[in-house]
Design an enzyme around this catalytic site. Structure first.
Site, short mmCIF file in Angstrom:
data_model
loop_
_atom_site.label_atom_id
_atom_site.label_comp_id
_atom_site.label_asym_id
_atom_site.label_seq_id
_atom_site.Cartn_x
_atom_site.Cartn_y
_atom_site.Cartn_z
CB SER A 254 -0.89 0.00 1.25
OG SER A 254 -0.07 0.25 2.38
CE LYS A 255 -1.26 6.73 -2.92
NZ LYS A 255 -0.78 5.88 -3.98
NE ARG A 256 0.72 0.49 5.99
CZ ARG A 256 0.81 -0.82 5.84
NH1 ARG A 256 1.92 -1.44 6.15
NH2 ARG A 256 -0.21 -1.53 5.37
#
Ligand code: GLU
Length: 493
Positions: A254-256
């Site tokens: 994910s973006k993280r």
């Protein structure tokens, strides 16, 4: 199906940017078709009208084109099974849904949104078993009359009430589900549009798709697809579900973790070729070699379905960095130079610089294109000098020595007839002799004066060529002025 020409499809919904997972599906579908000499089809699944995002279709085309995943049939190029955009195929879906209703495998459902919402609420806390099949047994004549009278309805698939449904996936093996867990899913919505699940199956059949390749998040819906194939008496395609993509911490990517879409990776400075190579290994390995550098062309003959693994695939930015470095090193010089110019031109603005030499210097030293502006910023900024800068222990250089060296060099440099690599090389070689200095001292002093930095891409000659005669001489003069003035100031009187 064993003898059929292999036909795969990439069936994106234009609901946003192209994620790494979507691109992997496209790549594997493309490769499965190419390896078998088959056809790769592009189909736009735009039946979920509320989720459509402007520009998403263009992003799909651009990404496929940039990556070299050329489709053989699709909305833009046509083909024998078009249209390839689902919103242009509505009458087809209706026709097949009615066929199912007529043969007793589907039924119209008149339940209101409010009723469905309250069903949902009642089931909160318990496992959601979905729609309660309220309209399943309405007499067909009554249903027809209600439709005739204009009542709003959807068409639902009749799931078996008991027994099991099983299917075999090429990656995950045989999967068995209890039919009691299958909801009577909607096939046609009240707005007349098909659901994704229905249109997808109908189109895969009508377009002759032999291998359905998609992310493992669709595994749980596959029994429903299977039951649709069975209801129509259609041959079931080969299912190839792809493993989850996770970050290095084992959690879903994910973006993280960083950039997760193709566009973001491009913006971050990765080459499409490196991205494709990296993505090819997200769940696949060639088996007979530990080699990891495969161009798209090589993958077109090396790829195998049996090499796909169901274990979660780790997306490592470290590995992508490494891969990008390899692809940069292998780029033809003119192509690389154009890429470097694109980053460097805006920085140099009107100032002249030698792009060919800059590209040469950066080729072995660049991880990502986006790093270039920072790496070369010192070439357009005025260097700030300190006496410490000129202290190079290894070359036994210090500020006093640097001043003497540069002072002795500057006149010869000014008179150099031609400002190029070999002339500068000869000039410095001569200086080593005439000044009785080590190479490291001469080159070190010049490099520090030209850059104002201890670590630079390229040495003295390369930097002098990149910056050109005027800028180089002006920097050396400034360094000399600094060294001479700071010497006077810093000496105790
Ligand atoms: N439209 C679906 C998606 O974008 C396609 C899934 C499939 O390949 O069947 O996820």
């Amino acid at each position: 199906m064993a003898n059929a020409v292999v036909r795969t499809r990439f069936a994106p919904s234009p609901t946003g940017i192209m994620h790494i997972g979507n691109l992997r599906s496209a790549l594997y579908e493309y490769l499965i078709a190419r390896v078998a000499g088959g056809h790769f089809i592009l189909r736009i699944e735009d039946t979920d009208r509320e989720r459509i995002v402007d520009g998403a279709v263009e992003a799909i085309y651009n990404t496929l084109q940039t990556c070299g995943l050329q489709h053989d049939e699709g909305p833009d190029i046509g083909g024998p099974f078009g249209p390839y955009i689902q919103s242009e195929r509505l009458p087809t879906y209706r026709r097949y849904a009615i066929e199912l209703v007529e043969q007793g495998d589907a039924y119209p459902c008149f339940c209101s949104i409010e009723r469905l919402a309250s069903l949902h609420e009642e089931q909160v806390g318990e496992a959601f078993i979905g729609y309660d099949r309220h309209c399943r047994d309405i007499d067909p004549a009554d249903a027809a009359a209600r439709i005739e009278a204009g009542e709003s309805y959807v068409i639902r698939q009749k799931m078996p009430l008991d027994g099991e449904t099983s299917f075999t996936d090429a990656v995950y093996g045989t999967i068995i589900v209890d039919n009691k867990t299958l909801e009577d899913q909607v096939l046609i919505k009240s707005d007349g549009y098909p659901t994704y699940n229905f249109a997808n199956v109908v189109d895969d059949q009508l377009m002759g798709i032999t291998h359905v390749v998609r992310g493992s998040e669709y595994l749980s819906s596959t029994p429903k697809y299977n039951l649709l194939y069975e209801a129509f008496g259609w041959e079931i395609p080969v299912y190839v579900h792809l493993p989850l993509i996770v970050g290095e911490d084992g959690r879903k990517l994910s973006k993280r973790h960083g950039a997760t879409s193709f566009d973001e990776l491009i913006d971050a400075g990765y080459l499409p070729e490196a991205i494709i190579n990296m993505i090819a290994f997200l769940g696949w390995s060639p088996g007979n070699t530990t080699r990891e550098n495969f161009t798209l062309e090589e993958l077109e003959s090396a790829f195998t379905i049996s090499g796909i693994n169901k274990a979660p695939a780790v997306f490592s930015y470290k590995k992508l960095n490494w891969m990008n470095e390899q692809y940069i090193k292998n780029l033809p010089d003119d192509k690389w130079c154009a890429m470097v110019k694109e980053k460097a031109d805006p920085l140099f603005e009107e100032k002249p610089y030698d792009a060919t030499m800059l590209a040469h210097v950066l080729k072995e030293r660049t991880t990502r294109l986006s790093d270039i502006p920072e790496t070369i910023a010192f070439m357009v900024e005025t260097p700030t000098y300190t006496r410490d800068l000129f202290t190079l222990k290894r070359a036994k250089l210090n500020a006093e020595k640097a001043a003497v060296i540069l002072d002795a060099l500057i006149t010869d440099m000014q008179m150099l007839p031609s400002w190029d690599e070999s002339s500068l090389h000869d000039l410095f070689e001569l200086a080593i002799v005439t000044q009785s200095r080590k190479k490291g001292e001469i080159m070190g002093a010049v490099r520090l004066a030209l850059s104002g930095k201890t670590i630079t891409p390229g040495g003295a000659i390369e930097l002098a060529v990149i910056l050109g005669r005027d800028e180089s001489l002006s920097r050396i003069k400034n360094a000399l002025t600094f060294l001479n003035e700071s010497d006077v100031v810093s000496e105790p009187v």
